[in-house]
Design a protein around this motif. Structure first.
Motif, PDB file in Angstrom:
ATOM      1  N   LEU A  93     -13.913  44.902   4.889  1.00 29.36           N
ATOM      2  CA  LEU A  93     -15.318  45.260   4.698  1.00 29.36           C
ATOM      3  C   LEU A  93     -15.436  46.646   4.079  1.00 29.36           C
ATOM      4  O   LEU A  93     -16.229  46.862   3.146  1.00 29.36           O
ATOM      5  N   SER A  94     -14.663  47.603   4.584  1.00 28.40           N
ATOM      6  CA  SER A  94     -14.707  48.969   4.039  1.00 28.40           C
ATOM      7  C   SER A  94     -14.282  48.983   2.580  1.00 28.40           C
ATOM      8  O   SER A  94     -14.888  49.674   1.748  1.00 28.40           O
ATOM      9  N   LEU A  95     -13.246  48.225   2.256  1.00 30.02           N
ATOM     10  CA  LEU A  95     -12.769  48.180   0.884  1.00 30.02           C
ATOM     11  C   LEU A  95     -13.821  47.569  -0.034  1.00 30.02           C
ATOM     12  O   LEU A  95     -14.022  48.042  -1.166  1.00 30.02           O
ATOM     13  N   GLN A  96     -14.520  46.541   0.437  1.00 26.95           N
ATOM     14  CA  GLN A  96     -15.575  45.925  -0.367  1.00 26.95           C
ATOM     15  C   GLN A  96     -16.699  46.925  -0.652  1.00 26.95           C
ATOM     16  O   GLN A  96     -17.212  47.006  -1.777  1.00 26.95           O
ATOM     17  N   LEU A  97     -17.078  47.678   0.368  1.00 26.47           N
ATOM     18  CA  LEU A  97     -18.118  48.692   0.181  1.00 26.47           C
ATOM     19  C   LEU A  97     -17.670  49.778  -0.784  1.00 26.47           C
ATOM     20  O   LEU A  97     -18.435  50.195  -1.677  1.00 26.47           O
ATOM     21  N   LEU A  98     -16.437  50.252  -0.613  1.00 27.29           N
ATOM     22  CA  LEU A  98     -15.933  51.334  -1.469  1.00 27.29           C
ATOM     23  C   LEU A  98     -15.825  50.884  -2.924  1.00 27.29           C
ATOM     24  O   LEU A  98     -16.155  51.661  -3.838  1.00 27.29           O
ATOM     25  N   LEU A  99     -15.373  49.664  -3.150  1.00 28.14           N
ATOM     26  CA  LEU A  99     -15.269  49.165  -4.525  1.00 28.14           C
ATOM     27  C   LEU A  99     -16.639  49.039  -5.166  1.00 28.14           C
ATOM     28  O   LEU A  99     -16.821  49.372  -6.345  1.00 28.14           O
ATOM     29  N   ALA A 100     -17.615  48.549  -4.396  1.00 28.57           N
ATOM     30  CA  ALA A 100     -18.964  48.410  -4.930  1.00 28.57           C
ATOM     31  C   ALA A 100     -19.555  49.776  -5.283  1.00 28.57           C
ATOM     32  O   ALA A 100     -20.184  49.945  -6.335  1.00 28.57           O
ATOM     33  N   TRP A 101     -19.326  50.775  -4.422  1.00 27.47           N
ATOM     34  CA  TRP A 101     -19.866  52.105  -4.712  1.00 27.47           C
ATOM     35  C   TRP A 101     -19.082  52.796  -5.826  1.00 27.47           C
ATOM     36  O   TRP A 101     -19.653  53.539  -6.618  1.00 27.47           O
ATOM     37  N   PHE A 102     -17.774  52.553  -5.889  1.00 32.13           N
ATOM     38  CA  PHE A 102     -16.987  53.147  -6.968  1.00 32.13           C
ATOM     39  C   PHE A 102     -17.486  52.672  -8.325  1.00 32.13           C
ATOM     40  O   PHE A 102     -17.643  53.474  -9.259  1.00 32.13           O
ATOM     41  N   ALA A 103     -17.740  51.372  -8.441  1.00 32.12           N
ATOM     42  CA  ALA A 103     -18.268  50.845  -9.703  1.00 32.12           C
ATOM     43  C   ALA A 103     -19.630  51.458 -10.010  1.00 32.12           C
ATOM     44  O   ALA A 103     -19.941  51.774 -11.166  1.00 32.12           O
ATOM     45  N   THR A 104     -20.440  51.649  -8.963  1.00 32.74           N
ATOM     46  CA  THR A 104     -21.752  52.276  -9.153  1.00 32.74           C
ATOM     47  C   THR A 104     -21.606  53.718  -9.607  1.00 32.74           C
ATOM     48  O   THR A 104     -22.306  54.185 -10.514  1.00 32.74           O
ATOM     49  N   SER A 105     -20.678  54.436  -8.977  1.00 32.13           N
ATOM     50  CA  SER A 105     -20.524  55.863  -9.274  1.00 32.13           C
ATOM     51  C   SER A 105     -20.030  56.109 -10.694  1.00 32.13           C
ATOM     52  O   SER A 105     -20.293  57.173 -11.260  1.00 32.13           O
ATOM     53  N   VAL A 106     -19.300  55.170 -11.266  1.00 32.80           N
ATOM     54  CA  VAL A 106     -18.848  55.331 -12.659  1.00 32.80           C
ATOM     55  C   VAL A 106     -20.055  55.474 -13.574  1.00 32.80           C
ATOM     56  O   VAL A 106     -20.103  56.361 -14.442  1.00 32.80           O
ATOM     57  N   PHE A 107     -21.050  54.616 -13.376  1.00 32.41           N
ATOM     58  CA  PHE A 107     -22.264  54.693 -14.187  1.00 32.41           C
ATOM     59  C   PHE A 107     -23.065  55.948 -13.860  1.00 32.41           C
ATOM     60  O   PHE A 107     -23.595  56.619 -14.752  1.00 32.41           O
ATOM     61  N   ILE A 108     -23.157  56.279 -12.574  1.00 29.64           N
ATOM     62  CA  ILE A 108     -23.959  57.426 -12.157  1.00 29.64           C
ATOM     63  C   ILE A 108     -23.380  58.740 -12.689  1.00 29.64           C
ATOM     64  O   ILE A 108     -24.109  59.595 -13.219  1.00 29.64           O
ATOM     65  N   MET A 109     -22.063  58.916 -12.575  1.00 27.38           N
ATOM     66  CA  MET A 109     -21.448  60.165 -13.019  1.00 27.38           C
ATOM     67  C   MET A 109     -21.513  60.305 -14.531  1.00 27.38           C
ATOM     68  O   MET A 109     -21.666  61.413 -15.056  1.00 27.38           O
ATOM     69  N   PHE A 110     -21.412  59.200 -15.241  1.00 26.61           N
ATOM     70  CA  PHE A 110     -21.545  59.266 -16.699  1.00 26.61           C
ATOM     71  C   PHE A 110     -22.954  59.723 -17.077  1.00 26.61           C
ATOM     72  O   PHE A 110     -23.136  60.585 -17.954  1.00 26.61           O
ATOM     73  N   ALA A 111     -23.947  59.161 -16.393  1.00 24.31           N
ATOM     74  CA  ALA A 111     -25.331  59.583 -16.659  1.00 24.31           C
ATOM     75  C   ALA A 111     -25.547  61.030 -16.248  1.00 24.31           C
ATOM     76  O   ALA A 111     -26.277  61.780 -16.919  1.00 24.31           O
ATOM     77  N   ALA A 112     -24.911  61.465 -15.152  1.00 25.94           N
ATOM     78  CA  ALA A 112     -25.067  62.849 -14.688  1.00 25.94           C
ATOM     79  C   ALA A 112     -24.469  63.839 -15.680  1.00 25.94           C
ATOM     80  O   ALA A 112     -25.015  64.923 -15.907  1.00 25.94           O
ATOM     81  N   LEU A 113     -23.335  63.472 -16.270  1.00 25.72           N
ATOM     82  CA  LEU A 113     -22.723  64.353 -17.269  1.00 25.72           C
ATOM     83  C   LEU A 113     -23.641  64.540 -18.474  1.00 25.72           C
ATOM     84  O   LEU A 113     -23.722  65.622 -19.054  1.00 25.72           O
TER      85      LEU A 113
END
Length: 485
Positions: A93-113
């Motif tokens: 369950l933790s790994l599923q959550l982390l993978l989902a947020w990691f994929a989200t953060s890729v888009f978020i950090m690119f937009a933040a840059l």
């Protein structure tokens, strides 16, 4: 005047309302609540991060929060975070959550840059949010699991469960139930009146099998209120017996559950779906049905990066091929791709011939067709590098079953059961079989069967993480091998 017993169930089967019966999927209200709480947590932690750096909330932050909620919801659904797969470990369950947020953060950090490149405080607020959110989210879900487990571990009135069918499936079901104490189930035992045998589909024997009695004993215990739930795990060929059990249990208040023994089939990435209330289970399915976009994105991004990084070595290899032997630099051979459709696979030419037809012999040790420079390329798999063009164009993947010559496909499909199932995914430059020693010549049927077994195992358990693991292992295991000629 004769009286007849009329069954309401039989009347219902005639569809008096005009509507056929349907099967409804069970939905967890708790998971629905935590889906909403995850969204609220994402927004709340961004608010905390913004105020931690003494910044004012702006429209940018609102946009970031809404985009994060939408993107995370998409990847969480793709990763089955909110599916009711009871019994999954907290680690999974933790790994599923982390993978989902990691994929989200890729888009978020690119937009933040792009949005905050001149504003360090604004960028740091987004970075803090990106790092703090997964930790808080995992902690919240683990807390849910721990709380519910303690709440349900010792129920005042446990649900008493019986298993009809003392077989391997029934034993597997009991082991699963016992690993989930929070379900509040109490196993009463097996009920089976069939003769004991060594056939695990029919009736198991041994001290670990607690048979309380036959079916008549089951009906008596159910009638006396000693049971709450009955799981029926009889083999699928026992259809009449299953009907008889269910009909007799209609005279009680227990809840019967039918567990079809689909595991007797050699399932390949099986999926359960529903067509207007009609359940359907796929037997030989492809992971690309639901995740083709993710694998295509992986192939395009990583393939482009690899092609860019290997462009100079590939130019050197091309010059070596041209200088050391006569003929073209590249060699294209027809192979089977996704769905068994023919594709043209690119390779650096490593032989003095360019064979592509109904009769193509596998390369053997000291094969006279292989050039000296080609021998080096084949032993190191460098001749496969032009297949990066296939990957970027979409006819191949970085990871998947290795494509075989059409002539070999047509021969082995008649020799090895399930051989063509390897074409449920795109062929790959490397694969699970290659990193497990099945690389190069497969001169015996046993060796080819071993390769196919790994290919099907890859399809059965495919994930992006498995692809990355195989790519990593390829660096150490996939470029050299004693069977590569």
């Amino acid at each position: 005047m004769n009286s007849h017993h009329v069954s309401p169930l039989a009347m219902g089967s005639q569809h008096l309302s005009g509507q056929p019966p349907v099967i409804r999927f069970h939905h967890s209200k708790i998971l629905a609540l935590f889906r909403a709480l995850d969204s609220a947590l994402i927004v709340a932690l961004l608010w905390v991060g913004v105020h931690f750096f003494s910044l004012e909330w702006s429209n940018f932050h609102t946009a970031f929060a809404l985009c994060a909620v939408i993107i995370f919801g998409f990847f969480a659904e793709t990763n089955e975070v909110y599916y009711l797969w009871r019994g999954d470990s907290m680690m999974k369950l933790s790994l599923q959550l982390l993978l989902a947020w990691f994929a989200t953060s890729v888009f978020i950090m690119f937009a933040a840059l792009l949005a905050y490149s001149p504003n360090k405080e604004g960028f740091f607020a987004i970075a803090l949010w990106v790092l703090a959110t997964p930790a808080a989210m995992v902690a919240m879900h683990i807390g849910r699991r721990v709380f519910l487990a303690k709440l349900r571990a010792n129920p005042t009135e446990p649900r008493r469960v019986a298993i009809v069918g003392a077989n391997d499936l029934g034993l597997r079901l009991i082991n699963s139930i016992q690993s989930m104490p929070w379900m509040g189930y109490k196993i009463m035992g097996f009920y089976d009146d069939r003769a004991a045998s060594n056939d695990v589909d029919r009736r198991l024997v041994g001290q670990h099998i607690d048979v309380k009695g036959g079916l008549e004993q089951l009906y008596a215990d159910a009638h006396d209120g000693k049971l709450d739930i009955v799981f029926i795990t009889l083999p699928m060929r026992a259809e009449l017996r299953m009907h008889a059990v269910i009909d007799r249990l209609a005279d009680t208040t227990v809840s019967p559950y039918l567990i079809p023994d689909v595991f007797n089939f050699d399932l390949l990435h099986s999926r359960l779906t529903c067509l207007q209330g009609i359940p359907a289970l796929s037997i030989y399915d492809s992971p690309l049905v639901d995740n083709g976009w993710a694998k295509r994105l992986e192939d395009f991004v990583l393939g482009s990066l690899m092609l860019l990084g290997l462009s100079i070595p590939m130019l050197v290899i091309a010059a070596g091929v041209k200088i050391t032997s006569k003929g073209p630099v590249f060699f294209k051979q027809t192979r089977y791709g996704l769905g068994g459709d023919p594709i043209k696979v690119w390779k650096f030419r490593s032989m003095s011939v360019c064979e592509d037809g109904p009769n193509v012999a596998q390369a053997k040790k000291s094969d006279p067709r292989v050039t000296p420079f080609g021998n080096f390329l084949r032993r190191t798999s460098l001749d496969e590098l032009p297949q990066l063009f296939n990957v970027i164009s979409g006819s191949m993947s970085l990871v998947g079953p290795r494509p075989h010559a059409v002539a070999h496909n047509e021969y082995y499909r008649g020799q090895i059961k399930g051989y063509m199932l390897r074409h449920k995914v795109k062929p790959g430059i490397t694969g699970l079989a290659q990193v497990n020693g099945f690389r190069g010549e497969t001169e015996t049927l046993d060796k080819m069967s071993g390769r196919i077994a790994y290919d099907l195992e890859y399809i059965r358990h495919w994930s992006l993480l498995l692809d990355l693991k195989i790519l990593w292992q390829t660096i150490f295991k996939g470029f050299v091998g004693q069977q590569a000629y």
